[in-house]
Design a protein around this motif. Structure first.
Motif, PDB file in Angstrom:
ATOM      1  N   ASP A 560      83.031  13.853  53.965  1.00 25.75           N
ATOM      2  CA  ASP A 560      82.081  12.840  54.409  1.00 25.75           C
ATOM      3  C   ASP A 560      82.534  11.469  53.928  1.00 25.75           C
ATOM      4  O   ASP A 560      82.705  11.248  52.725  1.00 25.75           O
ATOM      5  N   PRO A 561      82.738  10.515  54.845  1.00 27.41           N
ATOM      6  CA  PRO A 561      83.253   9.190  54.463  1.00 27.41           C
ATOM      7  C   PRO A 561      82.162   8.196  54.096  1.00 27.41           C
ATOM      8  O   PRO A 561      82.390   6.990  54.106  1.00 27.41           O
ATOM      9  N   THR A 562      80.961   8.675  53.822  1.00 25.55           N
ATOM     10  CA  THR A 562      79.869   7.780  53.446  1.00 25.55           C
ATOM     11  C   THR A 562      79.396   8.136  52.048  1.00 25.55           C
ATOM     12  O   THR A 562      79.566   9.261  51.575  1.00 25.55           O
ATOM     13  N   GLN A 563      78.788   7.172  51.403  1.00 28.69           N
ATOM     14  CA  GLN A 563      78.341   7.379  50.026  1.00 28.69           C
ATOM     15  C   GLN A 563      77.148   6.481  49.754  1.00 28.69           C
ATOM     16  O   GLN A 563      77.083   5.346  50.226  1.00 28.69           O
ATOM     17  N   LEU A 564      76.212   6.988  48.989  1.00 28.31           N
ATOM     18  CA  LEU A 564      75.016   6.237  48.625  1.00 28.31           C
ATOM     19  C   LEU A 564      74.745   6.433  47.140  1.00 28.31           C
ATOM     20  O   LEU A 564      74.727   7.566  46.647  1.00 28.31           O
ATOM     21  N   LYS A 565      74.575   5.311  46.428  1.00 31.13           N
ATOM     22  CA  LYS A 565      74.223   5.348  45.007  1.00 31.13           C
ATOM     23  C   LYS A 565      72.873   4.682  44.832  1.00 31.13           C
ATOM     24  O   LYS A 565      72.645   3.589  45.368  1.00 31.13           O
ATOM     25  N   VAL A 566      71.981   5.322  44.085  1.00 31.62           N
ATOM     26  CA  VAL A 566      70.613   4.833  43.914  1.00 31.62           C
ATOM     27  C   VAL A 566      70.254   4.835  42.433  1.00 31.62           C
ATOM     28  O   VAL A 566      70.498   5.817  41.723  1.00 31.62           O
ATOM     29  N   SER A 567      69.685   3.728  41.959  1.00 31.87           N
ATOM     30  CA  SER A 567      69.104   3.661  40.623  1.00 31.87           C
ATOM     31  C   SER A 567      67.926   2.696  40.684  1.00 31.87           C
ATOM     32  O   SER A 567      67.626   2.133  41.745  1.00 31.87           O
ATOM     33  N   SER A 568      67.251   2.476  39.560  1.00 28.76           N
ATOM     34  CA  SER A 568      66.070   1.611  39.581  1.00 28.76           C
ATOM     35  C   SER A 568      65.904   0.880  38.262  1.00 28.76           C
ATOM     36  O   SER A 568      66.416   1.298  37.221  1.00 28.76           O
ATOM     37  N   THR A 569      65.175  -0.225  38.326  1.00 24.84           N
ATOM     38  CA  THR A 569      64.716  -0.958  37.155  1.00 24.84           C
ATOM     39  C   THR A 569      63.207  -1.111  37.280  1.00 24.84           C
ATOM     40  O   THR A 569      62.736  -1.670  38.282  1.00 24.84           O
TER      41      THR A 569
END
Length: 652
Positions: A560-569
């Motif tokens: 898969d050539p897509t990527q998602l990174k998620v974090s929060s403050t």
């Protein structure tokens, strides 16, 4: 910045959305005239939402120049300046930035983010394409969209010529009157053994050697014509050079050059031989580096994978806006602030080896082991007496330090870690002295170590020089009232030590005394103010829209050539759904007991040019493109808020 991928073409999209009016405080580059969409009817209009602090926005300005020239009779680019920092809302500062970056299209001053909100922009940069009839046909975030626009624009030309709705002719841009100066937006300064100083005359695309008075021009290196050319001092060409580093004399004699130059827009390091002024290329192939130009890989820890050893063929390595350079007496290499990829590189003049010293390429503020740390547009470097490297990390308004672990040797040399001395995050800034954990800077660009071991900081957007004392972990102000100081240097040539400051927006270098009693300033700590999105606690369905341009195909050769990174403050906002994984859709779970916060998102998608081979595969020689964008989405939690959030990496 998949299952969210769309294949809709610009001309077949059944939903026609009328473009909102362009509203703001005023216009630049129009000869004093106000523009509106009615005056632009019949043209293809490209809205570029930008802010002048943002390296990605500066990349987009350069990406668009060839398109603006090729289609100047049908395409009108409108820069919508929507400021991130308080200083960027100053109309004088904006006018200087438009001159500095040689912007040759109209610019709308949008300090209250009125037009930004009308077009639902959520990130810098954002591009919106409006067709000749006034309808939105494309919405995209981040950089790297030039190839797609080069396909989309001819499609729109053909469609609207056939309909009779395309009007050819001159656009509304009016060039300002030129100004003649000895220096033009100087960037960095370097002391020479002769007692003279070498200055990167950034706006004139050259280097200037001045006398000890900082004003007398002894000689120039570079023709002053923007471009790329090695050779004699009078012939060589640079493109917005910034950082300068002097090699130790023995090393310089061995490699045949004395000074290393960060030639930022050429994406190269250049070498200068002081005896003759001759210029050569040391590192970089001139192609802007895009992290992971291929599949969006994830390592075993769930973090974005990144290369560390980039090889020993220096003229084949791609760089991205090298902004400053410093010689490391510990590493025996030239350390590079790679602003465009939010990393620290180094270059060995003896072997040509290039490595990533720190930063995994994600934009933000995160300390820890060097390879896992996050930076945000590092722009200034200096070495202290212990060999530690201090970093002006501009977009987080932070002072960072690369420290060598005592006695620590990793597989590739000394073990490094990253620590933050001043700074809170991407959207936190201000002008506050005192305890370092409460102190605030505003987009610093330069650093220097003082005789007592403290660190002077060119606090650019506060117009000040600040001081950080590592012993007491306190911050004070040494000078203020300056015009965008971009570098600071300790001058010990006289009876008493002085500061040399590059006052970029006054086009000069000045000397200042080190005050016996530094100022204590508290004008507050603030955050970038952007519209907040109402979301409901519990499940939030997140999707990033991406449509590969005509003639490109998602690069699925390695998965898969897509990527998602998620974090929060704060971190407590995100109960689940954080981290890095492939795909551009994710279900998050938000806490009910956290009233507000920021969702930090990074999306990537890799696509390659066709045509495909006989088996429908991408050929090995195909040119590939990485689309990437970072978002910081402020959210307010309430029961009636949205349960879905959709963003466009490239939406049509």
């Amino acid at each position: 910045m998949d299952s969210a991928t769309k294949t809709t073409s610009a001309t077949a999209n059944p939903v026609r959305v009328r473009a909102s009016e362009l509203e703001g405080r005023g216009w630049l580059n129009t000869g004093g005239a106000d523009l509106n969409l009615e005056k632009l009817r019949g043209k293809i209009v490209l809205l570029d939402f930008w802010t002048f602090c943002c390296i990605n926005c500066l990349h987009v300005l350069d990406e668009l120049r060839p398109l603006e020239e090729e289609y100047k009779d049908v395409l009108v680019t409108v820069g919508v300046h929507s400021p991130k920092f308080e200083h960027e809302a100053d109309p004088v500062a904006l006018a200087a930035a438009v001159e500095r970056y040689e912007i040759h299209h109209p610019v709308l001053d949008d300090p209250e983010l009125v037009t930004w909100q009308a077009y639902s922009a959520r990130a810098w940069p954002t591009l919106v394409v409006v067709d000749p009839e006034g309808y939105i046909v494309a919405h995209m975030s981040g950089e790297g969209h030039a190839a797609g626009l080069a396909t989309l624009i001819p499609e729109l030309i053909a469609e609207h010529e056939a309909k009779g709705t395309l009007h050819r002719g001159d656009g509304p841009y009016v060039a300002p009157e030129p100004v003649v100066r000895d220096l033009r937006f100087p960037g960095k300064v370097l002391p020479l053994a002769s007692g003279n100083f070498l200055v990167s005359d950034t706006g004139h695309h050259r280097l200037v050697e001045t006398g000890p008075d900082l004003a007398t021009v002894v000689r120039t290196i570079g023709s002053g014509t923007k471009g790329y050319l090695d050779g004699a001092a009078d012939d060589a060409q640079f493109n917005e050079p910034h950082g300068l580093a002097l090699l130790p004399a023995e090393l310089a004699a061995s490699v045949g050059y004395d000074v290393v130059v960060a030639d930022s827009v050429n994406h190269r390091l250049r070498g200068v031989t002081l005896a003759t002024g001759a210029v050569r290329t040391l590192l970089g192939n001139g192609v802007q580096r895009l992290l992971e130009a291929g599949p969006a890989r994830v390592n075993d820890d769930g973090e974005a994978a990144s290369e560390t050893n980039l090889g020993t063929a220096p003229l084949e390595v791609a760089l991205s806006s090298p902004w400053d350079v410093a010689y490391s007496t510990v590493l025996k290499t030239v350390v590079i602030a790679m602003a465009g990829t939010h990393q620290i590189f180094d270059f060995d003049p003896n072997t040509g080896a290039v490595t990533v010293v720190a930063g995994n390429g994600l934009e933000g503020l995160l300390d820890g082991p060097a390879g896992q740390a996050w930076f945000a547009q590092p722009s200034g470097l200096t070495e202290d007496t212990q060999g530690n490297i201090w970093v002006a990390d501009s977009e987080t308004s932070a002072l960072r330090v690369l420290k060598f672990k005592a006695g620590g040797e990793g597989e590739n040399g000394p073990t490094l870690s990253v620590e933050t001395a001043i700074g809170e995050g991407l959207f936190d800034f201000g002008f506050r002295d005192g305890e370092a954990d409460q102190a605030r800077l505003q987009h610093p660009l330069g650093v220097a170590v003082l005789p007592d071991g403290s660190v002077a900081i060119a606090d650019t957007y506060n117009g000040a020089v600040r001081r950080y004392d590592p012993a007491t972990k306190t911050v004070s102000t040494l000078a203020r009232g300056l015009a965008e100081p971009s570098d600071v240097l300790l001058d010990e040539t006289g009876d008493v030590p002085l500061l040399i400051v590059v006052e970029s927006n006054q086009h000069q270098l000045i000397r200042l005394p080190l005050p016996k009693n530094a100022l204590q300033v508290d004008e507050g700590a603030v955050q970038t103010q952007r519209p907040k999105t109402d979301v409901a606690p519990g499940e939030l369905k997140l999707s990033i829209n991406f449509s590969a341009p005509t003639g490109q195909k998602l690069d699925d050769r390695w998965g898969d050539p897509t990527q998602l990174k998620v974090s929060s403050t704060p971190p407590e906002l995100l109960i689940s759904g954080g981290g890095t994984s492939v795909g551009l859709q994710r279900t998050l779970v938000l806490a009910a007991d956290v009233p507000e916060g920021v969702l930090h998102l990074t999306a990537r998608a890799a696509a390659c040019d066709g045509p495909e081979d006989a088996n429908g595969e991408i050929p090995d020689h195909a040119a590939c493109h990485l689309y990437q964008q970072d978002w910081g989405i402020p959210v307010l939690l309430n029961a009636d808020g949205a349960t879905e959030l959709a963003l466009d990496l490239r939406g049509l």
